[in-house]
Design a protein around this motif. Structure first.
Motif: not given
Length: 302
Positions: A274-275, A29-32, A268-270
């Protein structure tokens, strides 16, 4: 070129967001900010391109104003798609599903004008544009909407200083529908709004708009994607119609076969959190690469 790969590098996040929420990866999982919409899609695009023997027949367009309605790039997008057999949009997927249809959008700004006055010395001499705007936001929210149509007041602002009766105020209005004719029904009601305070006035400003992306524009390409996925041993693909618009709406409305949602799997766009599912990026890249190969080889029946 025979195929256009289309995406954007702008995000909805304000400058400085990375300072408090930096990009990070934990396992798969990447987030940012912007990782799902749509930095990961760009990574997949360039890796799919890198696996081609030749770039002949391929055009790539990455714009910088998609999130605000493509006001400066819309003409370039349509021009770039002119004459190609297909446009593949690497916007994020919908829980892994490809986007075979999208609502169109129309953006408006409703401006209210009153009369500024000192809030302590002579507030009675003012006409409060903020109060007028509040009345109008309620009226906008009560508009009778056609089926499958949404209307959302979004960013609003009023006044200049805390000790002044606001002389001006505004609210952005977001309208979306799968049917172009339904926009006109909503627009007529917006144009018919009347001021509620004596001395106040209204102005409706028209902003960026994108026509709907109909399912017919993606039918052939979705069939191709299904075949490519099967040949690669990937799970069966789903196709969905979504409320969000993209630059794919523009190419589809220009009569170009367009398939969207070929980008990342995640969510979780916008929104905060967000992931991206890193484990899915290889398969999505292979799918895009396979589709480009088939289109270049003339096997897509476009």
């Amino acid at each position: 070129p025979r195929v256009l790969l289309l995406g954007h590098h702008d995000t909805v996040w304000p400058l400085g967001t990375l300072a408090r929420w930096p990009f990070s990866a934990d396992g798969d999982v990447a987030t940012g900010p912007g990782c799902f919409d749509m930095k990961a899609g760009l990574v997949q695009t360039f890796h799919a391109l890198a696996a081609l023997d030749s770039f002949d027949g391929v055009a790539v367009l990455v714009t910088g104003d998609e999130e605000i309605g493509s006001p400066t790039s819309a003409d370039l997008i349509v021009e770039s798609a002119s004459g190609v057999d297909a446009t593949l949009v690497t916007e994020p997927s919908s829980e892994g599903a490809l986007k075979i249809a999208r609502k169109g959008t129309r953006q408006y700004i409703l401006r209210t004008t009153g009369r500024a006055a000192h809030a302590g010395l002579e507030p009675h001499n003012g006409v409060n544009a903020g109060v007028e705007l509040a009345h109008q936001i309620v009226a906008v929210s009560d508009i009778d909407l056609p089926a499958d149509t949404t209307l959302t007041p979004t960013v609003s602002a009023a006044g200049t200083t805390s000790n002044t009766v606001p002389g001006a105020a505004s609210v952005y209005i977001d309208v979306r529908s799968f049917d172009e004719a339904r926009f006109d029904t909503v627009e007529e009601q917006l144009e018919a709004l009347l001021p509620q305070l004596p001395g106040a006035s209204l102005e409706l400003e028209h902003g960026p708009r994108r026509p709907p992306m109909p399912p017919s524009s993606s039918q052939t390409l979705f069939a191709l994607a299904t075949h490519v996925a099967s040949d690669l041993g990937l799970p069966p693909l789903d196709g969905v119609a979504v409320g969000g618009a993209s630059d794919g709406n523009l190419t589809a409305s220009a009569g170009i076969s367009t398939l969207d949602g070929l980008g990342a799997v995640g969510g979780n766009a916008h929104a905060e959190g967000e992931w991206v599912d890193l484990s899915a990026m290889g398969d999505r890249t292979a799918l895009l690469h396979g589709m480009v190969q088939r289109i270049l080889a003339g096997e897509a029946h476009l």
